[in-house]
Design an enzyme around this catalytic site. Sequence first.
Site, short mmCIF file in Angstrom:
data_model
loop_
_atom_site.label_atom_id
_atom_site.label_comp_id
_atom_site.label_asym_id
_atom_site.label_seq_id
_atom_site.Cartn_x
_atom_site.Cartn_y
_atom_site.Cartn_z
N LYS A 166 11.95 9.02 1.04
CA LYS A 166 11.49 9.84 2.19
C LYS A 166 12.35 10.62 2.86
O LYS A 166 11.95 11.74 3.39
CB LYS A 166 10.84 8.68 3.20
CG LYS A 166 9.81 7.97 2.76
CD LYS A 166 8.70 8.89 2.27
CE LYS A 166 7.40 8.36 2.18
NZ LYS A 166 6.28 8.82 1.62
N ASN A 180 0.15 12.83 0.02
CA ASN A 180 0.32 11.59 0.97
C ASN A 180 0.56 10.40 0.09
O ASN A 180 1.06 9.26 0.61
CB ASN A 180 -1.18 11.50 1.42
CG ASN A 180 -1.44 10.25 2.14
OD1 ASN A 180 -0.65 9.97 3.20
ND2 ASN A 180 -2.05 9.39 1.63
N ASP A 194 -2.54 8.18 -11.88
CA ASP A 194 -1.56 7.11 -11.55
C ASP A 194 -0.50 8.19 -11.42
O ASP A 194 0.24 8.73 -12.34
CB ASP A 194 -1.32 6.32 -12.70
CG ASP A 194 0.05 5.27 -12.44
OD1 ASP A 194 0.74 5.55 -11.34
OD2 ASP A 194 -0.11 4.34 -13.08
N TYR A 209 13.17 3.25 -0.63
CA TYR A 209 11.75 3.71 -0.09
C TYR A 209 12.23 4.80 0.86
O TYR A 209 11.91 5.87 0.87
CB TYR A 209 10.80 2.65 0.55
CG TYR A 209 9.89 3.40 1.40
CD1 TYR A 209 8.82 4.05 0.70
CD2 TYR A 209 10.06 3.36 2.64
CE1 TYR A 209 7.99 4.62 1.76
CE2 TYR A 209 9.16 4.06 3.62
CZ TYR A 209 8.10 4.51 3.11
OH TYR A 209 7.17 5.02 3.81
#
Length: 193
Positions: free
Chosen positions: A156, A86, A60, A152
Amino acid sequence: MAIWALVTGASEGLGREFAILAAESGFDVILTARQEDKLRLLADELERSYHIAVLVLPADLADTNAVEQLWLDASTGRQIGILVNNAGLGRNGAFADAENWPRESASISVNVVAATILMKRAVAHMVANRSGRILNVASVAAFLPGPNMAVYQATKAYFLSLSEAVATELSGTGVSVTALCPGATDTAFFAAD
């Protein structure tokens, strides 16, 4: 010594495809994600189809200790020649909604902290071996702020910026860093908990 590819988020989607590509290219593969059952099925498929060694290390990545243990277990006695960073989490919803925080916090842990730890460990390992490739899966979301996906998209943007900076630092070392910025992809990403 065999060259290994470590693929995070390998249980499905893009990670699964990256693991298959690594196996097709003749690399031994280390698969990691939270879903051990899916990793074991993929490992069996890769071993049968490509006659390579596959190591399954469920983890995790929202847990920093698990990330450090993953790197230790993956790299001890092995040459990691490829890291595919990834694994990723996201959440759609208003930033002001307090109910989103647990998922947003986990997204920061996976998309920023875990990815940075693994990249940092891999860079040191690869520079010592004078070769290696790191593929960081960012997103087209890295290029613009995203209302209702603010955390999010910010993670990124961080990952893209980090990748570009470290790629420049590594010039001439035999180690490369590439940031992949795919658009919306048909995976279970938005359905995941």
